[in-house]
Design an enzyme around this catalytic site. Structure first.
Site, short mmCIF file in Angstrom:
data_model
loop_
_atom_site.label_atom_id
_atom_site.label_comp_id
_atom_site.label_asym_id
_atom_site.label_seq_id
_atom_site.Cartn_x
_atom_site.Cartn_y
_atom_site.Cartn_z
N THR A 124 5.58 13.54 7.07
CA THR A 124 4.87 12.78 6.04
C THR A 124 4.35 11.46 6.61
O THR A 124 3.31 10.97 6.24
CB THR A 124 5.82 12.46 4.86
OG1 THR A 124 6.48 13.65 4.46
CG2 THR A 124 5.07 11.90 3.67
N ARG B 216 9.42 11.31 13.46
CA ARG B 216 10.72 10.64 13.31
C ARG B 216 11.82 11.52 13.87
O ARG B 216 11.90 12.70 13.54
CB ARG B 216 11.01 10.37 11.84
CG ARG B 216 10.13 9.29 11.32
CD ARG B 216 10.62 8.78 10.01
NE ARG B 216 9.55 7.98 9.44
CZ ARG B 216 9.45 7.67 8.18
NH1 ARG B 216 10.37 8.10 7.32
NH2 ARG B 216 8.46 6.95 7.74
N SER C 239 10.77 3.67 9.02
CA SER C 239 10.71 3.13 7.65
C SER C 239 12.08 2.73 7.10
O SER C 239 12.73 1.87 7.65
CB SER C 239 10.02 4.15 6.75
OG SER C 239 9.80 3.60 5.48
N HIS C 240 12.51 3.41 6.06
CA HIS C 240 13.74 3.05 5.36
C HIS C 240 14.98 3.74 5.94
O HIS C 240 16.07 3.55 5.44
CB HIS C 240 13.58 3.43 3.89
CG HIS C 240 13.07 4.83 3.75
ND1 HIS C 240 11.78 5.16 4.03
CD2 HIS C 240 13.69 5.97 3.42
CE1 HIS C 240 11.61 6.47 3.85
NE2 HIS C 240 12.76 6.98 3.49
N LYS D 90 4.14 6.23 14.90
CA LYS D 90 3.04 6.68 14.04
C LYS D 90 1.74 6.09 14.56
O LYS D 90 1.69 4.92 14.91
CB LYS D 90 3.33 6.17 12.63
CG LYS D 90 2.39 6.65 11.58
CD LYS D 90 2.90 6.28 10.20
CE LYS D 90 2.29 4.97 9.75
NZ LYS D 90 2.34 4.74 8.32
N ASP E 26 11.55 -2.62 2.49
CA ASP E 26 12.29 -1.69 3.35
C ASP E 26 12.19 -2.04 4.84
O ASP E 26 11.69 -3.10 5.20
CB ASP E 26 11.81 -0.25 3.11
CG ASP E 26 10.42 -0.02 3.68
OD1 ASP E 26 9.63 -0.97 3.68
OD2 ASP E 26 10.14 1.11 4.13
N ASP F 296 10.28 -1.26 7.39
CA ASP F 296 9.01 -1.65 8.00
C ASP F 296 8.09 -2.42 7.05
O ASP F 296 6.94 -2.69 7.40
CB ASP F 296 8.29 -0.42 8.55
CG ASP F 296 7.94 0.58 7.46
OD1 ASP F 296 8.67 0.64 6.46
OD2 ASP F 296 6.92 1.28 7.61
N ASP G 139 6.76 -1.74 3.98
CA ASP G 139 5.71 -1.20 3.12
C ASP G 139 6.20 -0.83 1.72
O ASP G 139 5.39 -0.58 0.84
CB ASP G 139 4.98 -0.02 3.79
CG ASP G 139 5.91 1.12 4.17
OD1 ASP G 139 7.13 1.00 3.95
OD2 ASP G 139 5.41 2.13 4.73
N ARG G 140 7.51 -0.80 1.52
CA ARG G 140 8.02 -0.46 0.18
C ARG G 140 8.40 -1.70 -0.60
O ARG G 140 8.64 -2.77 -0.01
CB ARG G 140 9.26 0.42 0.29
CG ARG G 140 8.96 1.78 0.86
CD ARG G 140 10.17 2.68 0.79
NE ARG G 140 9.77 4.02 1.19
CZ ARG G 140 10.44 5.11 0.94
NH1 ARG G 140 11.58 5.06 0.28
NH2 ARG G 140 9.99 6.29 1.33
N THR H 131 1.99 13.86 -1.84
CA THR H 131 2.88 12.78 -1.41
C THR H 131 2.50 12.28 -0.01
O THR H 131 2.21 13.08 0.88
CB THR H 131 4.32 13.32 -1.39
OG1 THR H 131 4.67 13.65 -2.72
CG2 THR H 131 5.29 12.31 -0.83
N GLU I 70 3.00 5.16 -5.25
CA GLU I 70 3.89 6.31 -5.25
C GLU I 70 5.19 5.93 -5.94
O GLU I 70 5.61 4.77 -5.90
CB GLU I 70 4.21 6.74 -3.82
CG GLU I 70 3.03 7.22 -3.03
CD GLU I 70 3.47 7.91 -1.73
OE1 GLU I 70 3.68 9.13 -1.77
OE2 GLU I 70 3.63 7.22 -0.72
N GLU I 71 5.84 6.93 -6.50
CA GLU I 71 7.12 6.69 -7.17
C GLU I 71 8.20 6.20 -6.21
O GLU I 71 9.19 5.62 -6.63
CB GLU I 71 7.60 7.96 -7.89
CG GLU I 71 7.64 9.24 -7.07
CD GLU I 71 8.64 9.28 -5.95
OE1 GLU I 71 9.76 8.80 -6.16
OE2 GLU I 71 8.32 9.79 -4.87
N SER I 72 7.98 6.46 -4.92
CA SER I 72 8.98 6.14 -3.91
C SER I 72 8.88 4.68 -3.48
O SER I 72 8.95 4.36 -2.30
CB SER I 72 8.79 7.06 -2.71
OG SER I 72 7.44 7.00 -2.27
N LYS J 114 0.72 1.20 2.26
CA LYS J 114 1.35 0.55 1.13
C LYS J 114 1.91 -0.77 1.61
O LYS J 114 2.10 -0.96 2.82
CB LYS J 114 2.39 1.43 0.48
CG LYS J 114 3.50 1.88 1.39
CD LYS J 114 4.39 2.87 0.64
CE LYS J 114 5.41 3.49 1.56
NZ LYS J 114 5.31 4.96 1.62
N ARG K 19 13.88 17.15 -3.38
CA ARG K 19 13.66 16.10 -4.36
C ARG K 19 13.25 16.74 -5.69
O ARG K 19 12.39 17.62 -5.71
CB ARG K 19 12.56 15.15 -3.92
CG ARG K 19 12.79 14.50 -2.55
CD ARG K 19 11.98 13.23 -2.41
NE ARG K 19 11.88 12.77 -1.04
CZ ARG K 19 12.84 12.16 -0.38
NH1 ARG K 19 14.01 11.94 -0.94
NH2 ARG K 19 12.66 11.75 0.87
#
Ligand code: G1P
Ligand code: ZN
Length: 544
Positions: free
Chosen positions: A18, A22, A113-114, A126, A278, A280, A282-283, A345, A364-366, A377, A497
């Site tokens: 996604t 990773r 990321s997280h 990435k 988070d 990196d 972006d959240r 997603t 996004e919901e995440s 993001k 999920r």
């Protein structure tokens, strides 16, 4: 300085998920693993030779070593210029900002990321394209195909570069510019938000906030912007020192992993506003006093209030949300006469819509939201959007959300994650649901009637590229929805999920506990997917 060519053999597991490639740190440390992937980027992204690149990461374990390797490879592959964040640090949104501002031929972000960091934890890489966004599938697939046939990589025999001082260094023929990681990003935020109005909010002395950087990348960004520029009291940013292992924590801003900041919003000494980001950067998670704002609601409020915010005061073009994100934003878009796109997603699906000017805001919901200012993001951006809104409205976060519900209805929302499942068992759940789709159409399931049941697919309206099998959607006639999909970001096993949504238009029914409202849907989801029988799990690992 000399360029060496090393012989190598392909690995069979370098297909990006996604959000990039990773793996465990140990995998990246194994002989030629990182080098193969990086050489595959240079081999397929041919504009990089003679061109320029932004390079940085979230500071997790192995960040510094990886930066040195990539720099030596960039020099051997003929890059003219590489812009690197001081200390090897750059948040994901800052990389996107820099690629666009300096019009580079792309960027490389080092992050998982997280996911936790440390010698036994995760690392990631990435590639972002010249628009500043995550590479689209056509590019990631080309890189992947190259990793399947690669037989050599190139590297400059160079000494380790000092990453800790800003300035320009020559590495062979390549110019390496070590820059302040925060400055350009902070300048962009100043263009979008009314910093003066936010300064007044803080200086009035009645408003307090805390921001949890979770020992990850946003510490320096948040300290500089919130405390130095906007005048928030010192100590506003907590856990602000980036650490290689994120202080042993799981840098994911949700109610489970960011509980420290949640506790600061309760009790007699509660702050008025709190947020977290988070690994990196972006959240984002947005909290008011005793109040959690779901990411889906946050996006909907942004769409509804964008005109109040400096950078969006001319109105917005449209909005997009990922498929599992609640339909709260759709309702606002409909009321404003805007198109709301439903995409698979992953942030990469917003890129074309943003580039084409079809949308201004997306989320996004995440715990992700963003706008056309960059192509990722952006955690701090969301926090500043809310701060600006609070400075305009001068009302508690909870009041703003409740008023929103009264106007548009409330989309109750929850997500169940079943982590570390056997890969085959998890795939079996999805296959089983796929088989049931034909008979689910129009079916009565207790008090619910199925309006549609499908395996979500998306055709990009700009380039017509098609993405299939993006998750099982089961929508009910009264507005509720259950979505099932497998995570594409994990590094071991599989994560199922389950996304649940229930719509409530009646203001008298909008204060119920989410768990209570969701109970019938939870039960139905378990039955439809035979989750316990197929995975052996009676309960999810995480509920957000
Ligand atoms: C998760 C989120 C998704 C987000 C991605 C990268 O992906 O669900 O919305 O874009 O992380 O932050 P998943 O693990 O579900 O594939
Ligand atoms: Zn992230």
């Amino acid at each position: 300085m000399q360029i060496s060519t090393f012989t190598t053999h392909p690995f069979d597991d370098q297909r990006p998920g996604t959000s990039g490639l990773r793996k465990k740190v140990k995998v990246f440390q194994s002989q030629s693993y990182l080098e193969n992937f990086v050489q595959s980027i240079f081999d397929t992204q041919t504009d990089l030779a003679g061109g320029s690149l932004v390079l940085g990461g979230d500071g997790r374990y192995y960040n510094r070593e990886a930066i040195q390797i990539i720099l030596a490879m960039a020099a051997a592959n003929g890059l003219a210029r590489v812009i690197v964040g001081q200390g090897g640090l750059l948040s994901t949104p800052a990389v996107s900002c820099l690629i666009r501002k300096y019009q580079t031929n792309g960027g490389i972000i080092l992050s998982a990321s997280h996911n936790p960091g440390g010698p036994d934890e995760d690392f990631g890489i990435k590639f972002n394209t010249p628009n500043g966004g995550p590479a689209p599938e056509s590019v990631t697939e080309a890189i992947y195909h190259r990793t399947r046939e690669i037989n050599q990589y190139r590297m400059l025999d160079a000494d380790t570069i000092d990453l800790d001082h800003t300035g320009t260094i020559k590495l062979g023929d390549t110019q390496v510019e070590i820059i302040d990681p925060v400055a350009d990003y902070a300048e962009l935020m100043g263009e979008l938000f009314d910093f003066e109005q936010i300064r007044q909010l803080f200086s009035a002395g009645e408003f307090r906030m805390r921001f949890d950087a979770m020992h990850a990348i946003t510490g320096p960004y948040a300290k500089h912007i919130l405390e130095d520029i906007l005048g928030a009291e010192s100590g506003t940013v907590i856990n602000g020192e980036p650490k290689e292992d994120f202080g042993g924590g799981h840098p994911d801003p949700n109610l489970v992993h960011a509980h420290e900041i949640v506790t600061l919003t309760t009790g007699p000494d509660a702050v008025d506003f709190a947020a977290a980001s988070d690994g990196d950067g972006d959240r984002n998670m947005i909290l008011g006093r005793d109040f959690f704002v779901t990411p889906s609601d946050s996006l909907a409020v942004m769409v509804a209030t964008a005109r109040l915010i400096k950078g969006y005061s001319d109105g917005i073009a449209g909005v997009a949300r990922s498929m599992p994100t609640s339909q709260a934003a759709d309702r606002v878009a409909a009321a404003l006469g805007l198109t709301c796109y439903e995409t698979p997603t992953g942030w990469k699906y917003f890129g074309n819509l943003l580039d084409a000017g079809r949308i201004t805001l997306c989320g996004e919901e995440s715990f992700g939201s963003g706008s056309n200012h960059i192509r990722e993001k952006d955690g701090l951006w969301a926090v500043l959007f809310w701060l600006n809104l609070l400075a305009v409205r001068r009302a508690p976060v909870a009041d703003i959300i409740r008023q929103h519900w009264r106007e548009y209805g409330r989309n109750y929302y929850t997500r169940y994650d079943y982590e570390g499942l056997d890969t085959e068992a998890a795939a079996g759940v999805i296959r089983y649901l796929q088989q049931q789709l034909p008979q689910l159409q129009g079916a009565d399931l207790g008090s619910y009637q199925v309006e549609y049941a499908d395996d979500f697919e998306y055709t990009d309206p700009i380039d017509s590229s098609k993405s299939t099998h993006q998750g099982i959607r089961i929508g009910f006639t009264e507005g509720s929805r259950i979505v099932f999909r497998l995570s594409g970001t994990g590094t071991s096993g599989a994560t199922l999920r389950v996304y649940l949504e229930a719509y409530e238009a009646d203001p008298d029914q909008q204060e119920r506990a989410t768990a209570e409202v969701m109970a019938p849907l939870v039960e139905l989801a378990g039955e439809l997917a035979q989750i316990e029988a197929r995975t052996g799990r009676a309960e999810p690992s995480v509920i957000t």
